[in-house]
Write an enzyme that holds these catalytic residues in place. Structure first.
Site, short mmCIF file in Angstrom:
data_model
loop_
_atom_site.label_atom_id
_atom_site.label_comp_id
_atom_site.label_asym_id
_atom_site.label_seq_id
_atom_site.Cartn_x
_atom_site.Cartn_y
_atom_site.Cartn_z
N TYR A 58 -20.25 -55.91 -25.27
CA TYR A 58 -21.35 -55.62 -26.21
C TYR A 58 -22.29 -56.82 -26.36
O TYR A 58 -23.49 -56.66 -26.48
CB TYR A 58 -20.80 -55.13 -27.56
CG TYR A 58 -20.57 -53.64 -27.52
CD1 TYR A 58 -21.63 -52.76 -27.69
CD2 TYR A 58 -19.32 -53.13 -27.23
CE1 TYR A 58 -21.44 -51.39 -27.59
CE2 TYR A 58 -19.12 -51.76 -27.13
CZ TYR A 58 -20.19 -50.90 -27.31
OH TYR A 58 -20.01 -49.53 -27.19
N ARG A 99 -24.54 -56.68 -23.47
CA ARG A 99 -25.55 -55.62 -23.62
C ARG A 99 -26.59 -56.00 -24.67
O ARG A 99 -27.78 -55.76 -24.50
CB ARG A 99 -24.88 -54.30 -24.00
CG ARG A 99 -24.06 -53.70 -22.86
CD ARG A 99 -23.46 -52.36 -23.26
NE ARG A 99 -24.48 -51.36 -23.55
CZ ARG A 99 -24.26 -50.27 -24.26
NH1 ARG A 99 -23.06 -50.02 -24.77
NH2 ARG A 99 -25.22 -49.40 -24.47
N HIS A 157 -26.15 -41.65 -31.70
CA HIS A 157 -25.02 -42.51 -31.31
C HIS A 157 -25.02 -43.87 -32.01
O HIS A 157 -24.35 -44.79 -31.56
CB HIS A 157 -25.00 -42.68 -29.78
CG HIS A 157 -24.68 -41.41 -29.05
ND1 HIS A 157 -24.90 -41.23 -27.70
CD2 HIS A 157 -24.19 -40.24 -29.50
CE1 HIS A 157 -24.53 -40.00 -27.36
NE2 HIS A 157 -24.10 -39.39 -28.42
N CYS A 164 -12.65 -50.42 -44.28
CA CYS A 164 -12.31 -50.89 -45.62
C CYS A 164 -13.24 -50.31 -46.69
O CYS A 164 -13.02 -50.48 -47.87
CB CYS A 164 -12.34 -52.42 -45.68
SG CYS A 164 -14.01 -53.10 -45.60
N GLY A 169 -34.86 -38.12 -19.88
CA GLY A 169 -34.02 -39.25 -19.47
C GLY A 169 -32.57 -39.12 -19.87
O GLY A 169 -31.92 -40.12 -20.14
N THR A 170 -32.10 -37.90 -19.92
CA THR A 170 -30.68 -37.71 -20.24
C THR A 170 -30.04 -36.86 -19.16
O THR A 170 -30.65 -35.92 -18.68
CB THR A 170 -30.47 -37.10 -21.64
OG1 THR A 170 -29.08 -36.83 -21.83
CG2 THR A 170 -31.27 -35.84 -21.86
N SER A 171 -28.81 -37.25 -18.79
CA SER A 171 -28.14 -36.52 -17.71
C SER A 171 -27.62 -35.17 -18.20
O SER A 171 -27.11 -34.39 -17.40
CB SER A 171 -27.00 -37.36 -17.15
OG SER A 171 -26.16 -37.79 -18.19
N ALA A 186 -40.00 -40.97 -17.23
CA ALA A 186 -40.46 -40.79 -18.61
C ALA A 186 -41.63 -41.70 -18.95
O ALA A 186 -42.58 -41.27 -19.62
CB ALA A 186 -39.29 -41.04 -19.57
P1 NAD Z 1 -27.65 -40.42 -19.76
O1 NAD Z 1 -26.50 -39.51 -19.73
O2 NAD Z 1 -28.65 -40.18 -20.79
O3 NAD Z 1 -28.26 -40.53 -18.20
C1 NAD Z 1 -29.42 -41.21 -17.83
C2 NAD Z 1 -30.39 -40.20 -17.20
O4 NAD Z 1 -31.67 -40.78 -17.12
C3 NAD Z 1 -30.04 -39.77 -15.77
O5 NAD Z 1 -30.06 -38.36 -15.70
C4 NAD Z 1 -31.16 -40.37 -14.91
O6 NAD Z 1 -31.51 -39.53 -13.83
C5 NAD Z 1 -32.28 -40.44 -15.89
N1 NAD Z 1 -33.31 -41.46 -15.66
C6 NAD Z 1 -33.15 -42.72 -15.19
N2 NAD Z 1 -34.32 -43.39 -15.19
C7 NAD Z 1 -35.25 -42.53 -15.68
C8 NAD Z 1 -36.65 -42.63 -15.96
N3 NAD Z 1 -37.33 -43.76 -15.72
N4 NAD Z 1 -37.27 -41.54 -16.48
C9 NAD Z 1 -36.60 -40.40 -16.71
N5 NAD Z 1 -35.28 -40.25 -16.46
C10 NAD Z 1 -34.61 -41.30 -15.98
O7 NAD Z 1 -27.27 -41.82 -20.06
P2 NAD Z 1 -26.02 -42.60 -19.58
O8 NAD Z 1 -26.56 -43.83 -19.03
O9 NAD Z 1 -25.19 -41.74 -18.72
O10 NAD Z 1 -25.27 -42.86 -20.97
C11 NAD Z 1 -24.65 -41.91 -21.79
C12 NAD Z 1 -24.62 -42.44 -23.24
O11 NAD Z 1 -24.43 -43.86 -23.25
C13 NAD Z 1 -25.95 -42.28 -23.93
O12 NAD Z 1 -25.99 -41.07 -24.56
C14 NAD Z 1 -25.98 -43.50 -24.88
O13 NAD Z 1 -25.33 -43.27 -26.08
C15 NAD Z 1 -25.25 -44.55 -24.15
N6 NAD Z 1 -26.20 -45.50 -23.49
C16 NAD Z 1 -27.25 -45.99 -24.21
C17 NAD Z 1 -28.14 -46.87 -23.60
C18 NAD Z 1 -29.30 -47.39 -24.41
O14 NAD Z 1 -29.22 -47.42 -25.62
N7 NAD Z 1 -30.40 -47.75 -23.76
C19 NAD Z 1 -27.96 -47.26 -22.28
C20 NAD Z 1 -26.85 -46.76 -21.58
C21 NAD Z 1 -25.99 -45.87 -22.21
ZN ZN Z 2 -13.73 -54.38 -43.68
#
Ligand code: NAD
Ligand code: ZN
Length: 245
Positions: free
Chosen positions: A64, A67, A116, A128, A186-188, A230
């Protein structure tokens, strides 16, 4: 497809956009799935769990801290800015995010639903009773971080794999599904319950759209699947839209 989405945007009164890690990719924040998602050959699913934290809190905190340092050096991109502008312009535009990076917050998005949690907030591992608190120091001073209430171990206030989402956030997200147009960007579309929100919006009668650089499990089910980045598609949409909402 972009023209079709512009037409839908013009007619929609209530618009909801759900974002995933892909929306922050252009800001330099790696997604979990895909290139750059690995940390020392560990997969996120092996680190972002209560079991991993229980086993070795210092190790999970190290990930973390890595990150947090990475995110601290990144800035919101054009997609975050367009969505922030839309949210400011209309109380009927809601942004729901799965991202924990707070880039939507930094872009000035109003009424943001963070499904999240936030990587910039901590909570007590022993529950606590102290409310989650914000700590943006990079690096954190204590390793692992300590609870401000009881002095025990603190954890990132994010939702890990296998944990439930906060009821209030889920309620807000479900309410936002009652819209005219629901865009997943941008979500899988793999991680539930966020992925289920798309189906829920469709069941509520919304037109559904997806913006992603590649096809996802949702692509076949949405009304409009736009293949594109995006950070490019949102500014294109914004440029086509008159200042109507
Ligand atoms: P995700 O499941 O949302 O997948 C990422 C998606 O983004 C993929 O489908 C990919 O094809 C697409 N993508 C990549 N670049 C793109 C762009 N420029 N424009 C549009 N689409 C694009 O995310 P994950 O990485 O599999 O993570 C799952 C969970 O992990 C998330 O729901 C989140 O809670 C956490 N996470 C958060 C962050 C953050 O806060 N930035 C980063 C990584 C993971
Ligand atoms: Zn505590």
């Amino acid at each position: 497809m972009i023209d079709k989405l512009v037409a839908q945007l013009k007619h929609a009164r209530r618009v909801t956009v759900m974002t995933g890690a892909g929306v922050s990719a252009a800001s330099g924040i790696p997604t979990f799935r895909g290139d750059g998602g690995l940390w020392r050959s560990f997969r996120a699913e092996e680190l972002a769990t209560p079991e991993a934290f229980e086993r070795d809190p210092a190790f999970v905190w190290e990930w973390y801290e890595w990150r947090r340092a990475k995110i601290a050096s990144c800035a919101p991109n054009a997609a975050h800015h367009v969505l922030a502008e839309w949210s400011r312009r209309s109380p009927h535009c809601t942004v729901i995010t799965q991202n924990v990076d707070d880039l939507h917050v930094r872009a000035g998005t109003e009424r943001l639903v963070r499904l999240h949690g936030s990587i910039w907030e901590l909570s007590c591992w022993d529950r606590c009773g102290v409310a989650p608190w914000r700590d943006e120091r990079v690096p954190l001073v204590d390793r692992p971080a300590r609870c401000v209430g009881c002095g025990g171990i603190a954890r990132p206030a994010v939702v890990w794999f296998g944990e439930s989402l906060s009821a209030a956030d889920m309620d807000a997200a479900l309410r936002a599904c009652a819209c005219d147009l629901f865009i997943a960007a941008g979500t899988s579309a793999i991680v539930y319950p966020a992925a289920g929100l798309l189906q829920h919006a469709k069941a509520c009668g919304a037109v559904t759209a997806e913006i992603n650089i590649e096809p996802t499990p949702a692509s076949g089910a949405v009304d409009l699947a736009i293949q594109g980045a995006a950070e490019l598609v949102f500014p294109q949409l914004a440029a086509e839209l008159p200042r109507l909402w």
